[in-house]
Design a protein around this motif. Structure first.
Motif, short mmCIF file in Angstrom:
data_model
loop_
_atom_site.label_atom_id
_atom_site.label_comp_id
_atom_site.label_asym_id
_atom_site.label_seq_id
_atom_site.Cartn_x
_atom_site.Cartn_y
_atom_site.Cartn_z
N UNK A 165 41.09 15.94 31.59
CA UNK A 165 41.71 15.13 32.65
C UNK A 165 40.72 14.15 33.26
N UNK A 166 39.49 14.14 32.76
CA UNK A 166 38.47 13.24 33.27
C UNK A 166 38.35 11.97 32.39
N UNK A 167 38.85 12.06 31.16
CA UNK A 167 38.68 10.96 30.21
C UNK A 167 39.60 9.80 30.58
N UNK A 168 39.21 8.59 30.21
CA UNK A 168 40.00 7.40 30.56
C UNK A 168 41.31 7.35 29.75
N UNK A 169 42.24 6.60 30.23
CA UNK A 169 43.53 6.43 29.56
C UNK A 169 43.81 4.93 29.41
N UNK A 170 43.75 4.40 28.17
CA UNK A 170 43.47 5.09 26.91
C UNK A 170 41.98 5.41 26.75
N UNK A 171 41.63 6.39 25.92
CA UNK A 171 40.24 6.83 25.79
C UNK A 171 39.48 5.98 24.78
N UNK A 172 39.14 4.76 25.17
CA UNK A 172 38.47 3.80 24.27
C UNK A 172 37.08 3.49 24.78
N UNK A 173 36.24 2.95 23.88
CA UNK A 173 34.90 2.52 24.28
C UNK A 173 34.88 1.00 24.51
N UNK A 174 33.70 0.43 24.57
CA UNK A 174 33.58 -1.00 24.88
C UNK A 174 34.09 -1.89 23.76
N UNK A 175 34.25 -1.34 22.56
CA UNK A 175 34.80 -2.10 21.43
C UNK A 175 36.30 -1.87 21.24
N UNK A 176 36.86 -1.05 22.10
CA UNK A 176 38.28 -0.71 21.95
C UNK A 176 38.52 0.39 20.95
N UNK A 177 37.45 1.05 20.48
CA UNK A 177 37.57 2.14 19.51
C UNK A 177 37.82 3.47 20.23
N UNK A 178 38.61 4.33 19.61
CA UNK A 178 38.89 5.62 20.24
C UNK A 178 37.63 6.45 20.32
N UNK A 179 37.47 7.15 21.44
CA UNK A 179 36.32 8.03 21.63
C UNK A 179 36.51 9.31 20.83
N UNK A 180 35.44 9.87 20.27
CA UNK A 180 35.55 11.19 19.62
C UNK A 180 35.69 12.25 20.71
N UNK A 181 36.80 12.97 20.71
CA UNK A 181 37.11 13.84 21.85
C UNK A 181 37.16 15.31 21.47
N UNK A 182 36.25 16.08 22.07
CA UNK A 182 36.27 17.53 22.02
C UNK A 182 36.02 18.05 23.43
N UNK A 183 36.68 19.15 23.77
CA UNK A 183 36.57 19.73 25.10
C UNK A 183 36.49 21.25 24.99
N UNK A 184 35.71 21.84 25.87
CA UNK A 184 35.64 23.29 25.95
C UNK A 184 36.52 23.75 27.11
N UNK A 185 37.68 24.29 26.78
CA UNK A 185 38.61 24.75 27.82
C UNK A 185 38.24 26.18 28.21
N UNK A 186 37.12 26.28 28.90
CA UNK A 186 36.59 27.58 29.29
C UNK A 186 37.49 28.26 30.31
N UNK A 187 37.23 29.53 30.54
CA UNK A 187 38.04 30.28 31.51
C UNK A 187 37.94 29.69 32.90
N UNK A 188 36.73 29.25 33.28
CA UNK A 188 36.56 28.66 34.62
C UNK A 188 37.31 27.33 34.71
N UNK A 189 37.33 26.55 33.63
CA UNK A 189 38.05 25.28 33.66
C UNK A 189 39.56 25.51 33.79
N UNK A 190 40.07 26.49 33.05
CA UNK A 190 41.50 26.80 33.13
C UNK A 190 41.88 27.22 34.54
N UNK A 191 41.02 27.99 35.17
CA UNK A 191 41.31 28.52 36.50
C UNK A 191 41.07 27.47 37.59
N UNK A 192 39.88 26.89 37.61
CA UNK A 192 39.48 26.05 38.73
C UNK A 192 39.99 24.61 38.62
#
Length: 385
Positions: A266-293
């Motif tokens: 939920x922190x990434x931009x929408x759309x998730x592009x870089x300065x060239x308009x290319x999609x960012x490589x996206x991986x996230x760790x949905x840890x227990x603390x992230x799910x909760x907090x």
């Protein structure tokens, strides 16, 4: 643990004894002179009974044969051989799972589906793979003496996964709550980042770890040989997990770290592009603390959250140019990059860190911040206005 196979569980069916009259007194036609006490076999006892007994013998023999074959097959399937699981296919991604009664099974299944959708070959390892390691029992016994906290079974499994990865030939290992939106495997399935050195891709958090068989074995041995008291003193904790040992190793430059992850979807931009308009490589760790907090959800909701953000980000990235890699060089410059290779992802890391703690104002940070806000979509429209 191997399940015990009992003789009774594979016994052939029990067949009851058919009731057949032994003899019947009859008057033989045309033999009126025969004694009335004379007895002879009836047709049933003479012809049918031997057939029945023969059939029963055959069935009993088949039952014994079936038992033997079943037991032999079961024994073969229960024995895991290193040559059957070892691989240098770097399109395989591994996770490690032992059911600790935490209800994580559905998350593992979701992990498999998501990584497969991203083009990988997901494989779930367990303690039977760790047990293939020649030092498995000695290392396990030592790890069990570490202060593992309240969830010791889970923490022990986190140590054993390094033995499992060494046993299957190394490669890529992730937590089963690691979300991969659009990072593909390498084109020829033969690439490991950082020349195969053991590398954690979410700073020292083992949300994703890559390395050769030798490197996983090296780090497992380092964990075995570690001075636990010194680790506790250095990281300021009262328990020792594999993650805190990785932090300890990082601080002593015994392993390499990269920043292939973003903190939260939920922190990434929408759309998730870089300065060239290319999609960012996206991986996230949905840890227990992230799910909760961050998301205010229960741990049982984790599969739903993983799927929700996977679908959402797969849709929003359509506002960016698709990124592909046709060879190893292009892949190393676009995916799972080491620090200093991709300036935009390095700038994103700085942007997040400075957003959560006070950063020194200098020319380098100012240039990185300017790069982040220069992001645009595939049509050239600025994302941050």
């Amino acid at each position: 643990a191997r399940s015990k196979v009992t003789r009774e569980s594979f016994m052939a069916p029990h067949y009851g004894t058919a009731h057949v009259d032994e003899t019947t007194v009859v008057q033989v036609p045309g033999d009126e002179k025969a004694s009335p006490d004379r007895s002879c076999r009836s047709f049933t006892s003479t012809h049918v009974r031997p057939l029945i007994l023969t059939a029963l013998a055959v069935l009993a023999m088949l039952g014994v044969m079936s038992t033997s074959v079943t037991q032999s097959t079961h024994k073969t399937q229960s024995v895991l051989r290193a040559e059957d699981v070892r691989s240098n296919d770097r399109c395989i991604v591994y996770t490690y799972f032992e059911d600790q009664g935490m209800g994580a099974g559905p998350a593992v299944e979701t992990w498999k589906q998501i990584w497969q959708s991203a083009g990988w070959k997901p494989v779930v390892l367990s303690e039977k793979h760790a047990a293939l390691h020649p030092d498995y029992q000695e290392m396990k016994d030592k790890f069990m003496t570490y202060p593992l906290g309240t969830n010791s079974g889970y923490e022990l499994a986190c140590y054993l996964r390094y033995l499992a990865l060494a046993s299957v030939g190394g490669g890529y290992m992730t937590d089963y709550d690691t979300l991969n939106v659009n990072v593909p495997p390498s084109p020829q399935c033969d690439y490991l980042p950082n020349d195969g050195k053991l590398t954690t891709h979410d700073d020292y958090v083992p949300a994703m770890v890559s390395g050769t068989e030798e490197e996983f074995n090296r780090v497992a041995t380092m964990m075995f040989d570690a001075d636990v008291n010194d680790v506790i003193s250095s990281v300021g904790k009262t328990m020792v997990s594999d993650m805190y040992l990785l932090q300890y190793f990082r601080d002593r430059e015994m392993i390499d770290t990269a920043h292939s992850f973003y903190t939260s979807p939920n922190w990434i931009s929408d759309p998730p592009c870089d300065a060239n308009g290319d999609e960012l490589p996206m991986m996230f760790h949905l840890s227990s603390s992230l799910i909760d907090q961050t998301f205010g959800k229960q741990q049982s909701d984790k599969p739903e959250v993983m799927r929700e953000w996977f679908d959402k980000l797969r849709q929003t990235k359509e506002g960016c140019n698709k990124v592909v890699a046709n060879n190893q060089k292009e892949y190393s410059e676009r995916f799972l990059t080491m620090p200093g290779v991709n300036k935009f992802t390095d700038a994103l890391k700085m942007h997040w860190e400075c957003g959560h703690k006070k950063c020194e104002q200098n020319k380098e940070n100012e240039e990185m911040e300017a790069l982040v806000v220069s992001a645009k979509d595939k049509n050239g429209k600025a994302i941050f206005e």
